[in-house]
Write a protein that holds these residues in place. Structure first.
Motif, PDB file in Angstrom:
ATOM      1  N   THR A  84       0.852  -1.182   0.000  1.00  0.00           N
ATOM      2  CA  THR A  84       0.000   0.000   0.000  1.00  0.00           C
ATOM      3  C   THR A  84       0.891   1.237   0.000  1.00  0.00           C
ATOM      4  O   THR A  84       1.918   1.296   0.694  1.00  0.00           O
ATOM      5  CB  THR A  84      -0.904   0.009   1.239  1.00  0.00           C
ATOM      6  OG1 THR A  84      -0.100  -0.078   2.411  1.00  0.00           O
ATOM      7  CG2 THR A  84      -1.861  -1.158   1.216  1.00  0.00           C
TER       8      THR A  84
ATOM      9  N   GLN B 131      -4.726   6.251   0.202  1.00  0.00           N
ATOM     10  CA  GLN B 131      -4.000   4.985   0.137  1.00  0.00           C
ATOM     11  C   GLN B 131      -4.422   4.212  -1.128  1.00  0.00           C
ATOM     12  O   GLN B 131      -5.604   4.210  -1.486  1.00  0.00           O
ATOM     13  CB  GLN B 131      -4.303   4.130   1.364  1.00  0.00           C
ATOM     14  CG  GLN B 131      -3.815   4.710   2.669  1.00  0.00           C
ATOM     15  CD  GLN B 131      -2.291   4.691   2.762  1.00  0.00           C
ATOM     16  OE1 GLN B 131      -1.650   3.752   2.310  1.00  0.00           O
ATOM     17  NE2 GLN B 131      -1.722   5.736   3.365  1.00  0.00           N
ATOM     18  N   THR B 132      -3.460   3.605  -1.763  1.00  0.00           N
ATOM     19  CA  THR B 132      -3.757   2.745  -2.916  1.00  0.00           C
ATOM     20  C   THR B 132      -2.820   1.554  -2.903  1.00  0.00           C
ATOM     21  O   THR B 132      -1.817   1.529  -2.178  1.00  0.00           O
ATOM     22  CB  THR B 132      -3.612   3.516  -4.241  1.00  0.00           C
ATOM     23  OG1 THR B 132      -4.126   2.697  -5.301  1.00  0.00           O
ATOM     24  CG2 THR B 132      -2.147   3.816  -4.537  1.00  0.00           C
ATOM     25  N   VAL B 133      -3.142   0.554  -3.732  1.00  0.00           N
ATOM     26  CA  VAL B 133      -2.337  -0.658  -3.841  1.00  0.00           C
ATOM     27  C   VAL B 133      -1.453  -0.550  -5.070  1.00  0.00           C
ATOM     28  O   VAL B 133      -1.906  -0.103  -6.133  1.00  0.00           O
ATOM     29  CB  VAL B 133      -3.243  -1.913  -3.952  1.00  0.00           C
ATOM     30  CG1 VAL B 133      -2.394  -3.177  -4.067  1.00  0.00           C
ATOM     31  CG2 VAL B 133      -4.160  -2.003  -2.744  1.00  0.00           C
TER      32      VAL B 133
ATOM     33  N   HIS C  26      -7.909   1.976  -7.021  1.00  0.00           N
ATOM     34  CA  HIS C  26      -8.486   1.374  -5.808  1.00  0.00           C
ATOM     35  C   HIS C  26      -9.958   1.035  -6.009  1.00  0.00           C
ATOM     36  O   HIS C  26     -10.430  -0.042  -5.622  1.00  0.00           O
ATOM     37  CB  HIS C  26      -8.301   2.339  -4.640  1.00  0.00           C
ATOM     38  CG  HIS C  26      -8.645   1.726  -3.321  1.00  0.00           C
ATOM     39  ND1 HIS C  26      -9.938   1.651  -2.851  1.00  0.00           N
ATOM     40  CD2 HIS C  26      -7.853   1.133  -2.380  1.00  0.00           C
ATOM     41  CE1 HIS C  26      -9.938   1.037  -1.680  1.00  0.00           C
ATOM     42  NE2 HIS C  26      -8.687   0.722  -1.364  1.00  0.00           N
TER      43      HIS C  26
ATOM     44  N   LEU D  90      -6.088  -2.606   3.871  1.00  0.00           N
ATOM     45  CA  LEU D  90      -6.201  -2.171   2.482  1.00  0.00           C
ATOM     46  C   LEU D  90      -7.612  -1.719   2.162  1.00  0.00           C
ATOM     47  O   LEU D  90      -7.820  -0.778   1.399  1.00  0.00           O
ATOM     48  CB  LEU D  90      -5.790  -3.307   1.543  1.00  0.00           C
ATOM     49  CG  LEU D  90      -4.388  -3.888   1.782  1.00  0.00           C
ATOM     50  CD1 LEU D  90      -4.099  -4.974   0.783  1.00  0.00           C
ATOM     51  CD2 LEU D  90      -3.345  -2.783   1.679  1.00  0.00           C
TER      52      LEU D  90
END
Length: 777
Positions: free
Chosen positions: A175, A187-189, A213, A241
């Protein structure tokens, strides 16, 4: 339906049967009450297991969806890693020249194309260490520009890219904090990859694939079935997440506090929850689902109320309808049995309808499986059948090899064909069991031979195998080289023969035909190969027989009437030495002085065998003993199984010796054997009133007068008198041991009526049957 049968069955069962059926139904109804307490005790565990299984299934679905997305990201990352444009600028230094800038521009377009084609990708960043350039799907710029002017504007910061460039990894999911606008963080992956892939320890670039996301996780969030609980995804760094709850329910959970594929009870925000988890198969993420514990209790209470009410309803209604069902339950069963095929019914026995139904269904399933196996076997033998029909010269509707090749790609190479025949001399010692006995594994031997031959032949030709007339037959379609001859093919066959002999201890004789054009000429190839293989009898085993090299010996033989008469007289006289001398003279004249063909050699030996049979028959009619002797001798099969001309000669001399010995013994004890066999038949069939000399002779295949004369010569009494004596002796036993009347005793002893019994009995004993019975009391 025949209601009269039903009524008969019902009346025969009577009220006792009805009471038994009714008691059975009531007993079944009482079972829920007996086990009600157990149900109450186990209800909570049952519900827990069901909910856990449902939660595990839901988590497994989530795992499948996310893992599939991550696998797609890995695949896309690999495609980008091997992009030729990217590889061309990996090692270029700072600053970039014109060609380098052009390559960066082209790479930028490629990244944009990948991002547009994959909707779940937010953006792609590639940081080139040597040139200090950053390339995205939208633009490219220097790392220094990102540190100054673009800080907080671009989604990733220079510090994040520099931190990643100092590490070596493959497919690192994490993340990341990105900017959604000026000073707006989220937040992102992302998936990070060190380039080049082949040199992880010496990275020249770092690629970061940022995932959208919403697109990446919204499908998970929208899954039904999670409304009663809460779902979250957590990584090994305890970063959440995503979560279906916007509150702080999961703040107390850590990555290590939830065990993979385990169920535990935890207090979250001072409320008990049942927590289930499963780990991703792609990375270390864990998918966690928390269900309030009171859901369990609610369902347990509902189940208890349902069980109690069901028991009461069953008792009230069941008692009322049990008697009705008892009376009517046989009707549909009888109707079902009547609809079954007649085969397998036992109308005169006590019917077990359920067993009959089961047997009928099993029979239908068995027939279906047999049909399926037959269809599967047909698919595997179509090509073999095609080869067999071709070499046999039978008409074929479709000779298109692609239709029967299995893959639809095999075709004939040319219009030139040749046939190879493989005769197995012995089985391989490799197939022997621990006791040293040979195992008859023809399929394994065939597999070895065909694989070796195909490996050598298919390099330049096409070979198809089939079992034709119990011989492994290879139809060879010669390659496009027109200069290739049958002798060249024989050289390959010799290599096959040598390899199998040295590697598997398999001894073979291989026959090779000449080459013929057109597929129809394959029948002539097969005929030539068979003719060549016949010369194995002349040349011996383990030969390579090329049809073009065969010599054509004489096609006639000289076995005169005088020779046959001499041999007949020697055999009838039992003179084994003279018999061997005459036979060996005939063999020497045809096998050594002037060789004959294989076919003519067989004809000669079978002609000599015919002389043996004539001699055997001339000793006397072939009675049962003679027939048994002939069957045990089995001359035709023994001669046909002979492998060489030497074997033919040896087998014939052995047959001649056996016939000579039998002829000598038969002349001395034939009459004694006939008499003994007649006595055995009379003792066994004396009760047959039609027993006579003619009937007994028919059993032996002889004439009645001949049998009667031989019997009298050996025993001194006539056959009818002996039959009467045997019957009278058995009548005596019956008179003394039973109370049957004379008519019954007469029939049991073989007399037509009691008058015949009285007449013969008095003639042989001097008293009547009645007087004999009185004296026996």
């Amino acid at each position: 339906m025949d209601f009269s049968i039903f009524k008969y069955e019902k009346s025969r069962l009577s009220f006792a049967t009805i009471r038994k059926w009714l008691l059975s139904y009531v007993s079944i109804l009482l079972i829920p009450i007996v086990f009600s307490l157990y149900v109450y005790a186990e209800a909570e565990q049952i519900i827990r297991k069901e909910i856990n299984a449902a939660n595990a299934l839901k988590l497994s679905q989530i795992q499948t969806i996310i893992d599939k997305r991550m696998t797609d990201v890995i695949s896309l990352s690999l495609q980008l890693a091997w992009n030729p444009t990217l590889e061309s600028i990996l090692y270029r230094g700072y600053p970039l020249d014109a060609s380098g800038r052009f390559a960066v521009n082209k790479l930028q377009r490629d990244l944009k194309l990948y991002r547009v084609a994959n909707g779940y990708i937010d953006d792609i960043y590639i940081y080139l260490h040597n040139s200090r350039m950053i390339v995205t799907s939208a633009t490219s710029y220097d790392i220094q520009l990102l540190e100054t002017e673009l800080e907080g504007i671009e989604k990733l910061s220079a510090r994040q890219l520099i931190d990643l460039s100092g590490r070596s990894f493959q497919y690192y999911f994490n993340t990341m904090t990105v900017y959604a606008g000026t000073a707006n963080e989220r937040q992102t992956v992302s998936c990070a990859l060190t380039l080049p892939v082949s040199k992880v320890d010496a990275p020249s670039a770092t690629m970061v694939v940022m995932l959208d996301h919403a697109t990446f996780l919204d499908e998970v969030m929208q899954r039904q079935g999670f409304d009663q609980g809460a779902l979250m995804i957590i990584d090994e760094s305890d970063h959440i997440l995503c979560s279906t709850r916007q509150d702080n329910l999961f703040t107390s959970l850590t990555y290590m506090s939830v065990d993979n594929q385990m169920v535990s009870t935890m207090d979250l925000e001072e409320t008990p929850y049942v927590v289930s988890s499963i780990q991703s198969a792609v990375n270390a993420w864990k998918y966690v689902y928390a269900l309030p514990a009171n859901v369990f209790l609610e369902k347990v209470e509902y189940l208890k109320r349902l069980v109690i009410s069901s028991i009461l309803v069953c008792l009230l209604i069941g008692v009322a309808v049990s008697f009705l069902f008892t009376r009517r339950n046989y009707k549909p069963l009888r109707s079902l049995v009547s609809s079954l095929p007649v085969r397998g019914r036992h109308e005169h026995a006590t019917l077990d309808e359920y067993a009959l139904i089961r047997e009928t269904i099993e029979s239908a399933v068995s027939e279906k499986n047999k049909v399926r196996q037959m269809l599967d076997a047909q698919a595997a033998t179509i090509r073999s059948s095609l080869v067999a029909r071709i070499v046999k010269g039978k008409p074929i509707a479709n000779t298109n090899l692609a239709d029967v090749s299995g893959d639809g790609q095999m075709t004939w190479l040319s219009d030139r064909f040749c046939v190879l025949l493989f005769y197995i001399e012995n089985t391989s010692p490799l197939l022997a069991n621990p006791n040293g006995e040979q195992k008859n594994d023809a399929d394994l031997i065939r597999f070895i031979i065909t694989n070796v031959a195909e490996e050598l032949l298919n390099e330049h030709h096409l070979v198809l195998f089939s079992d034709v007339d119990d011989l492994l037959t290879g139809l060879v379609n010669i390659g496009t080289d027109q200069s290739y001859s049958a002798r060249d093919l024989a050289e390959i066959a010799a290599q096959v023969q040598t390899f199998l002999s040295t590697s598997f201890q398999l001894s073979l004789t291989i026959a090779v035909s000449s080459i013929h054009t057109t597929l129809a000429g394959s029948a002539q190839c097969y005929a030539e190969a068979r003719e060549a293989l016949e010369y194995r009898l002349v040349l011996g085993p383990e030969q390579l027989l090329l049809y073009e090299d065969l010599d054509r010996p004489a096609t006639t033989y000289a076995y005169s009437i005088e020779d046959e008469q001499k041999l007949l007289n020697a055999i009838k006289a039992g003179d084994l030495a003279l018999t061997r001398q005459i036979a060996e003279d005939v063999f020497a004249r045809h096998f050594r002085q002037q060789p004959i063909s294989v076919e003519i050699a067989r004809c000669l030996v079978f002609d000599l065998t015919g002389t043996l049979l004539k001699a055997l028959n001339s000793v006397g009619p072939l009675e049962e003993e003679g027939k048994l002797f002939l069957e045990s001798l089995n001359p035709a099969n023994r001669l046909a199984a002979s492998g060489t001309l030497a074997d033919l000669q040896t087998e014939f001399l052995a047959l001649a010796e056996a016939v000579c010995q039998f002829a000598g013994q038969n002349a001395s004890n034939k009459g004694q054997k006939i008499a003994q066999r007649v006595i055995e038949v009379v003792q066994k069939r004396y009760a047959d009133e039609n027993l006579s000399s003619t009937g007994i002779a028919d059993i032996f295949g002889l004439s009645g007068p001949y049998v009667a004369k031989m019997f009298k010569d050996q025993t001194g009494q006539s056959l009818p008198d002996y039959i009467s004596k045997v019957r009278v002796e058995h009548a005596k036993s019956l008179l003394a041991a039973s109370t049957d009347n004379l008519e019954t005793i007469a029939l049991k002893a073989g007399f037509s009526n009691k008058n015949s019994l009285i007449r013969v009995f008095k003639k042989l004993t001097g008293v009547t049957p009645g007087q004999f019975r009185d004296m026996s009391l």
